[in-house]
Design a protein around this motif. Structure first.
Motif, PDB file in Angstrom:
ATOM      1  N   VAL A 155       0.827  -1.212   0.000  1.00  0.00           N
ATOM      2  CA  VAL A 155       0.000   0.000   0.000  1.00  0.00           C
ATOM      3  C   VAL A 155       0.859   1.260   0.000  1.00  0.00           C
ATOM      4  CG1 VAL A 155      -1.709   1.321   1.300  1.00  0.00           C
ATOM      5  CG2 VAL A 155      -1.924  -1.168   1.117  1.00  0.00           C
ATOM      6  N   SER A 156       1.814   1.328   0.931  1.00  0.00           N
ATOM      7  CA  SER A 156       2.621   2.542   1.034  1.00  0.00           C
ATOM      8  C   SER A 156       3.493   2.747  -0.201  1.00  0.00           C
ATOM      9  CB  SER A 156       3.500   2.479   2.298  1.00  0.00           C
ATOM     10  OG  SER A 156       4.396   1.382   2.237  1.00  0.00           O
ATOM     11  N   ARG A 157       3.993   1.657  -0.791  1.00  0.00           N
ATOM     12  CA  ARG A 157       4.816   1.789  -2.002  1.00  0.00           C
ATOM     13  C   ARG A 157       3.981   2.332  -3.166  1.00  0.00           C
ATOM     14  NH1 ARG A 157       9.801  -0.576  -1.580  1.00  0.00           N
ATOM     15  NH2 ARG A 157      10.081  -2.014   0.176  1.00  0.00           N
ATOM     16  N   SER A 158       2.754   1.872  -3.275  1.00  0.00           N
ATOM     17  CA  SER A 158       1.879   2.360  -4.348  1.00  0.00           C
ATOM     18  C   SER A 158       1.560   3.836  -4.152  1.00  0.00           C
ATOM     19  CB  SER A 158       0.592   1.537  -4.381  1.00  0.00           C
ATOM     20  OG  SER A 158       0.858   0.183  -4.686  1.00  0.00           O
ATOM     21  N   LYS A 159       1.298   4.220  -2.910  1.00  0.00           N
ATOM     22  CA  LYS A 159       1.031   5.635  -2.636  1.00  0.00           C
ATOM     23  C   LYS A 159       2.266   6.482  -2.937  1.00  0.00           C
ATOM     24  CE  LYS A 159      -2.474   4.986   0.998  1.00  0.00           C
ATOM     25  NZ  LYS A 159      -2.766   5.221   2.428  1.00  0.00           N
ATOM     26  N   GLN A 160       3.432   5.948  -2.607  1.00  0.00           N
ATOM     27  CA  GLN A 160       4.666   6.683  -2.870  1.00  0.00           C
ATOM     28  C   GLN A 160       4.869   6.882  -4.371  1.00  0.00           C
ATOM     29  OE1 GLN A 160       8.146   4.849  -1.184  1.00  0.00           O
ATOM     30  NE2 GLN A 160       9.566   6.293  -2.124  1.00  0.00           N
ATOM     31  N   ARG A 161       4.670   5.812  -5.157  1.00  0.00           N
ATOM     32  CA  ARG A 161       4.831   5.938  -6.608  1.00  0.00           C
ATOM     33  C   ARG A 161       3.803   6.911  -7.199  1.00  0.00           C
ATOM     34  NH1 ARG A 161       5.842   0.284  -6.267  1.00  0.00           N
ATOM     35  NH2 ARG A 161       3.646  -0.156  -6.723  1.00  0.00           N
ATOM     36  N   ALA A 162       2.575   6.878  -6.687  1.00  0.00           N
ATOM     37  CA  ALA A 162       1.550   7.801  -7.182  1.00  0.00           C
ATOM     38  C   ALA A 162       1.961   9.250  -6.927  1.00  0.00           C
ATOM     39  CB  ALA A 162       0.213   7.499  -6.517  1.00  0.00           C
ATOM     40  N   ALA A 163       2.504   9.517  -5.740  1.00  0.00           N
ATOM     41  CA  ALA A 163       2.943  10.873  -5.418  1.00  0.00           C
ATOM     42  C   ALA A 163       4.109  11.297  -6.301  1.00  0.00           C
ATOM     43  CB  ALA A 163       3.335  10.966  -3.943  1.00  0.00           C
TER      44      ALA A 163
END
Length: 448
Positions: free
Chosen positions: A338-346
């Motif tokens: 979850v956090s990796r996906s949010k990081q890539r989106a940002a």
């Protein structure tokens, strides 16, 4: 007849713009553009809202910074139970030998109070983060960037409002000037109509000459009516910018044609350094990059220190006061991605804003060049229009004299009047285009 036509000859480029009766008659109580800006900036509800948004963003920054400081909390509870809690115990049967005689002691049950029926518990804790994986720093950076973006947006709002006021201010003066030109032309055609009527009575011209003059008079009357209505609309729009009743009388000072703004290269450099829109995008990009680091910190350990004091109201225990100290850690090394996906989106969003910033810089360069060229063009038009007024005035003087001598037809007189009117209108438009071009160039460079 010529005296009825000629009101004022325009002065040079460094003088006051050729404009006329409506503005000139109101010099004593006329409002200048600096005063108009001051009123508009003070009264604008949009700017007031943007100022509140900026203040909110600054407060958010203070809140993010305060997350590093110790946090003290207190929890107090009063409890009333239906019965008093007791500790109940039962002893087993015991066989004892007393002076050689066996004695059996049966089992016994007894109860001891554990706590009071009504009691109070109060706990006060102080906690401070020791390590957050960069989360607090990223939150502070996000809040600070958001505050700078809001501040830049507020500056953009000020610049947009000022150019809007300037455009409406100059529009009112422009239309006032055009109305004055049309009124002068109306007087000139009235004089020509009267002359044609007198000559018709004397048998010097045919009736079609009189009819043609009367048609010309009706045409200019129509144009004056339309121009006055347009002026009222422009004045209402100007009053709206200043949050006044739309019917408030408008009296404005004349505006001089400013000197040209200078070298295009220097102006472009100043625009890229000063434009608040570019600073706003840069701050937004920084905020999103900080957001990506916040999401990364969600996979790192969170370590904190907590110290506490607890008071328990209970007369059946030996101590009622307790001190405590705790070092704790929370860690989620795996969260399902979850956090990796949010990081890539940002990160993708930050890259997009960076591209938008590059596009905006290119747009600013084009805007500065366009406004600079318009400023140069308008100055040339002013010079050409000034010469046209001089020539059309001389032509009108000659045609008027020839008509009185019977050497030209009345149509040539009306054509000469139309040429003189058009020359004056061209000068009025060129002069205010020149002033407006300079204001727009200042807006494009962020220096308005």
């Amino acid at each position: 007849m010529l005296k009825r036509i000629r009101k004022m000859i325009p002065v040079g480029l460094s003088g006051v713009v050729f404009l006329l009766g409506y503005a000139a008659a109101s010099t004593v109580f006329a409002e200048n553009i600096d005063q108009a800006w001051e009123i508009a900036l003070r009264e604008s509800r949009k700017l007031q809202a943007e100022a509140s948004m900026t203040a909110a963003a600054v407060s958010t920054t203070s809140a993010a910074q305060a997350a590093r400081l110790p946090k003290v909390t207190n929890a107090t509870a009063y409890t009333a139970l239906s019965d008093r809690p007791d500790f109940k115990a039962t002893t087993p049967d015991m066989n004892l030998s007393v002076f050689g005689t066996q004695v059996t002691i049966p089992s016994m049950t007894f109860a001891t109070p554990l706590m009071e029926k009504d009691f109070l518990v109060s706990t006060t804790q102080a906690s401070v983060p020791l390590y957050t994986g960069g989360k607090i720093s990223s939150l502070v950076e996000q809040a600070d960037a958001a505050a700078r973006a809001a501040s830049a947006g507020q500056i953009t709002g000020v610049q947009d409002l000022k150019i809007g006021v300037a455009e409406n201010y100059l529009l009112v003066l422009r239309i006032q000037g055009l109305v004055e030109v049309l009124l002068d032309t109306q007087k000139a055609i009235e004089a020509h109509e009267k002359m044609a009527q007198d000559m018709f009575k004397q048998g010097l011209v045919t009736k079609n000459v009189l009819l043609s003059a009367q048609v010309a008079k009706s045409d200019i009357d129509q144009k004056v009516i339309q121009a006055k209505n347009t002026l009222q609309v422009a004045e209402s729009a100007y009053n709206r910018f200043l949050w006044r009743p739309l019917t408030t009388p408008v009296q404005l000072e004349l505006v001089q044609i400013p000197s040209t703004s200078g070298d295009l290269g220097l102006l472009t450099e100043a625009a890229l350094a000063n434009r608040s829109e570019l600073r706003q995008l840069a701050a937004q990009s920084q905020a999103v990059w900080a957001k990506s680091r916040e999401h990364r910190s969600e996979r790192l350990p969170m370590v904190g220190l907590t110290g506490g004091y607890t008071y328990v109201q209970n007369e059946y225990i030996t101590e009622n006061d307790y001190w405590s100290a705790t070092v704790g850690m929370v860690w989620s090394p795996i969260d399902g991605g979850v956090s990796r996906s949010k990081q890539r989106a940002a990160e993708h969003k930050a890259t997009a804003i960076t591209k938008m910033l590059d596009e905006a810089r290119s747009g600013v360069e084009l805007q500065v060049r366009k406004c600079w060229l318009e400023e140069q063009d308008s100055r040339e038009r002013v010079a050409v229009a000034k010469k046209a007024i001089e020539r059309s005035e001389e032509n009108l003087r000659m045609v008027n004299h020839q008509f009185q001598s019977g050497l030209v037809t009345h149509t040539e007189v009306l054509d000469a009047v139309a040429l003189y009117t058009q020359a004056r209108m061209n000068y009025c438009n060129a002069a205010y285009d020149a002033i407006l071009a300079t204001y727009r160039l200042r807006r494009a460079t962020g220096s308005l």
